[in-house]
Design a protein around this motif. Structure first.
Motif, PDB file in Angstrom:
ATOM      1  N   ALA A  63       0.865  -1.175   0.000  1.00 35.45           N
ATOM      2  CA  ALA A  63       0.000   0.000   0.000  1.00 35.45           C
ATOM      3  C   ALA A  63       0.905   1.228   0.000  1.00 35.45           C
ATOM      4  O   ALA A  63       1.850   1.309   0.785  1.00 35.45           O
ATOM      5  N   VAL A  64       0.635   2.172  -0.904  1.00 34.35           N
ATOM      6  CA  VAL A  64       1.414   3.408  -0.959  1.00 34.35           C
ATOM      7  C   VAL A  64       0.451   4.593  -1.024  1.00 34.35           C
ATOM      8  O   VAL A  64      -0.671   4.474  -1.507  1.00 34.35           O
ATOM      9  N   MET A  65       0.943   5.725  -0.532  1.00 34.00           N
ATOM     10  CA  MET A  65       0.106   6.916  -0.448  1.00 34.00           C
ATOM     11  C   MET A  65       0.824   8.099  -1.088  1.00 34.00           C
ATOM     12  O   MET A  65       2.004   8.322  -0.815  1.00 34.00           O
ATOM     13  N   GLU A  66       0.098   8.813  -1.941  1.00 37.83           N
ATOM     14  CA  GLU A  66       0.586  10.047  -2.553  1.00 37.83           C
ATOM     15  C   GLU A  66       2.007   9.916  -3.094  1.00 37.83           C
ATOM     16  O   GLU A  66       2.900  10.678  -2.747  1.00 37.83           O
ATOM     17  N   MET A  67       2.194   8.945  -3.970  1.00 41.01           N
ATOM     18  CA  MET A  67       3.481   8.731  -4.615  1.00 41.01           C
ATOM     19  C   MET A  67       3.307   8.904  -6.117  1.00 41.01           C
ATOM     20  O   MET A  67       2.297   8.483  -6.678  1.00 41.01           O
ATOM     21  N   VAL A  77       1.199  11.132 -12.474  1.00 41.95           N
ATOM     22  CA  VAL A  77       0.092  11.427 -11.568  1.00 41.95           C
ATOM     23  C   VAL A  77       0.449  10.996 -10.154  1.00 41.95           C
ATOM     24  O   VAL A  77       1.357  10.201  -9.931  1.00 41.95           O
ATOM     25  N   ARG A  78      -0.291  11.536  -9.199  1.00 41.88           N
ATOM     26  CA  ARG A  78      -0.068  11.218  -7.791  1.00 41.88           C
ATOM     27  C   ARG A  78      -1.408  10.866  -7.139  1.00 41.88           C
ATOM     28  O   ARG A  78      -2.044  11.691  -6.482  1.00 41.88           O
ATOM     29  N   PRO A  79      -1.855   9.606  -7.302  1.00 41.64           N
ATOM     30  CA  PRO A  79      -3.110   9.192  -6.660  1.00 41.64           C
ATOM     31  C   PRO A  79      -3.011   9.282  -5.138  1.00 41.64           C
ATOM     32  O   PRO A  79      -1.920   9.229  -4.567  1.00 41.64           O
ATOM     33  N   ASP A  80      -4.169   9.372  -4.489  1.00 37.75           N
ATOM     34  CA  ASP A  80      -4.179   9.451  -3.027  1.00 37.75           C
ATOM     35  C   ASP A  80      -3.649   8.178  -2.383  1.00 37.75           C
ATOM     36  O   ASP A  80      -2.823   8.235  -1.483  1.00 37.75           O
ATOM     37  N   SER A  81      -4.132   7.022  -2.813  1.00 46.39           N
ATOM     38  CA  SER A  81      -3.665   5.730  -2.289  1.00 46.39           C
ATOM     39  C   SER A  81      -3.683   4.708  -3.407  1.00 46.39           C
ATOM     40  O   SER A  81      -4.537   4.767  -4.292  1.00 46.39           O
ATOM     41  N   ILE A  98      -4.815  -1.261  -7.654  1.00 40.14           N
ATOM     42  CA  ILE A  98      -5.963  -0.522  -7.120  1.00 40.14           C
ATOM     43  C   ILE A  98      -5.548   0.932  -6.932  1.00 40.14           C
ATOM     44  O   ILE A  98      -4.451   1.203  -6.451  1.00 40.14           O
ATOM     45  N   ILE A  99      -6.439   1.853  -7.310  1.00 33.95           N
ATOM     46  CA  ILE A  99      -6.220   3.277  -7.037  1.00 33.95           C
ATOM     47  C   ILE A  99      -7.444   3.832  -6.325  1.00 33.95           C
ATOM     48  O   ILE A  99      -8.582   3.599  -6.746  1.00 33.95           O
ATOM     49  N   PHE A 100      -7.190   4.553  -5.243  1.00 37.81           N
ATOM     50  CA  PHE A 100      -8.211   5.306  -4.519  1.00 37.81           C
ATOM     51  C   PHE A 100      -7.938   6.789  -4.744  1.00 37.81           C
ATOM     52  O   PHE A 100      -6.821   7.248  -4.514  1.00 37.81           O
ATOM     53  N   GLU A 101      -8.934   7.533  -5.177  1.00 36.61           N
ATOM     54  CA  GLU A 101      -8.862   8.992  -5.230  1.00 36.61           C
ATOM     55  C   GLU A 101      -9.929   9.528  -4.288  1.00 36.61           C
ATOM     56  O   GLU A 101     -11.110   9.228  -4.445  1.00 36.61           O
ATOM     57  N   VAL A 102      -9.498  10.289  -3.281  1.00 37.20           N
ATOM     58  CA  VAL A 102     -10.424  10.920  -2.347  1.00 37.20           C
ATOM     59  C   VAL A 102     -10.839  12.241  -2.978  1.00 37.20           C
ATOM     60  O   VAL A 102      -9.998  13.085  -3.299  1.00 37.20           O
ATOM     61  N   ILE A 103     -12.124  12.411  -3.169  1.00 39.60           N
ATOM     62  CA  ILE A 103     -12.649  13.528  -3.951  1.00 39.60           C
ATOM     63  C   ILE A 103     -12.724  14.803  -3.113  1.00 39.60           C
ATOM     64  O   ILE A 103     -13.292  14.825  -2.022  1.00 39.60           O
ATOM     65  N   VAL A 130     -13.702   8.169  -3.831  1.00 36.54           N
ATOM     66  CA  VAL A 130     -14.133   8.199  -2.435  1.00 36.54           C
ATOM     67  C   VAL A 130     -14.640   9.598  -2.092  1.00 36.54           C
ATOM     68  O   VAL A 130     -13.922  10.584  -2.266  1.00 36.54           O
ATOM     69  N   TYR A 131     -15.890   9.662  -1.610  1.00 39.27           N
ATOM     70  CA  TYR A 131     -16.550  10.926  -1.275  1.00 39.27           C
ATOM     71  C   TYR A 131     -16.717  11.008   0.245  1.00 39.27           C
ATOM     72  O   TYR A 131     -17.706  10.501   0.788  1.00 39.27           O
ATOM     73  N   PRO A 132     -15.760  11.641   0.956  1.00 41.79           N
ATOM     74  CA  PRO A 132     -15.810  11.664   2.424  1.00 41.79           C
ATOM     75  C   PRO A 132     -17.074  12.290   2.997  1.00 41.79           C
ATOM     76  O   PRO A 132     -17.618  11.786   3.985  1.00 41.79           O
ATOM     77  N   ASP A 133     -17.564  13.371   2.392  1.00 41.04           N
ATOM     78  CA  ASP A 133     -18.739  14.053   2.938  1.00 41.04           C
ATOM     79  C   ASP A 133     -20.005  13.210   2.815  1.00 41.04           C
ATOM     80  O   ASP A 133     -20.934  13.354   3.602  1.00 41.04           O
ATOM     81  N   GLN A 134     -20.036  12.326   1.845  1.00 37.96           N
ATOM     82  CA  GLN A 134     -21.187  11.446   1.639  1.00 37.96           C
ATOM     83  C   GLN A 134     -20.975  10.063   2.263  1.00 37.96           C
ATOM     84  O   GLN A 134     -21.879   9.237   2.225  1.00 37.96           O
ATOM     85  N   ARG A 135     -19.769   9.837   2.788  1.00 38.21           N
ATOM     86  CA  ARG A 135     -19.405   8.523   3.345  1.00 38.21           C
ATOM     87  C   ARG A 135     -19.720   7.417   2.332  1.00 38.21           C
ATOM     88  O   ARG A 135     -20.366   6.423   2.643  1.00 38.21           O
ATOM     89  N   LYS A 136     -19.206   7.635   1.111  1.00 41.53           N
ATOM     90  CA  LYS A 136     -19.493   6.707   0.022  1.00 41.53           C
ATOM     91  C   LYS A 136     -18.258   6.566  -0.851  1.00 41.53           C
ATOM     92  O   LYS A 136     -17.545   7.545  -1.108  1.00 41.53           O
ATOM     93  N   ALA A 137     -18.025   5.342  -1.324  1.00 40.16           N
ATOM     94  CA  ALA A 137     -16.967   5.071  -2.295  1.00 40.16           C
ATOM     95  C   ALA A 137     -17.594   4.363  -3.486  1.00 40.16           C
ATOM     96  O   ALA A 137     -18.327   3.383  -3.319  1.00 40.16           O
TER      97      ALA A 137
END
Length: 177
Positions: A63-67, A77-81, A98-103, A130-137
């Motif tokens: 698992a890597v973050m912001e690399m 590009v620099r995905p969130d995770s 796998i790529i996660f982008e926190v919106i 990933v939408y933190p304010d909506q608690r939805k991915a």
């Protein structure tokens, strides 16, 4: 004299000289948003933690973050995770699994449209918005060179089948309580 259409075109060499936080996509420069707000950072950190713990039994994946991911001479590009299933050198040069982008409001359209198309064309098997304010991915899986929506996840457990391992990801663990 008429206006001449002009558009800058950059490469990885240009990118490596820039100060500040940037992404380079298809030769176009995109300034990254200022430091993310607390909720964005909180969710990003939780995603990394859940991924890291899920990968404890898989020695081939990390698992890597912001690399930075060097996609090509014209795209960095620099995905969130991310989850990668190879041992990288100093930089990431192969596609993640796998790529996660926190919106965030400032990057939503880039993540939902431009990066969605980029990650699809580069063959990234799983992409999550990933939408933190909506608690939805929103989870997308690559099938026949197209992303198909698997579903929206909030409190569910999802199993990611990767070539070298499987990850049980508990979405309920990434939100602020």
């Amino acid at each position: 004299m008429g206006a001449v259409e002009y558009c800058e075109h950059y490469t990885r060499k240009d990118y490596e000289q820039w100060e500040g936080d940037w992404e380079l996509i298809y030769g176009d420069a995109y300034a990254m948003a200022p430091s993310p707000v607390f909720n964005h950072q909180f969710v990003s950190g939780k995603i990394l933690r859940v991924l890291d713990e899920a990968l404890d039994k898989c020695p081939d994946c990390h698992a890597v973050m912001e690399m930075d991911w060097d996609v090509s001479e014209e795209t960095v590009v620099r995905p969130d995770s991310m989850v990668i299933c190879y041992e990288p050198d100093e930089r990431l040069t192969k596609r993640p699994e796998i790529i996660f982008e926190v919106i965030s409001p400032g990057t939503a359209r880039r993540d939902e449209i431009l990066k969605f198309d980029l990650y699809r064309s580069e063959g990234v098997p799983f992409y999550l918005l990933v939408y933190p304010d909506q608690r939805k991915a929103k989870l997308y899986r690559l099938e026949n060179h197209e992303y198909r929506k698997v579903g929206d996840f909030s409190d569910e457990l999802h199993r990611f089948e990767l070539g070298k391992c499987a990850i049980d990801f508990d979405f309920s663990k990434i939100w602020r309580q």
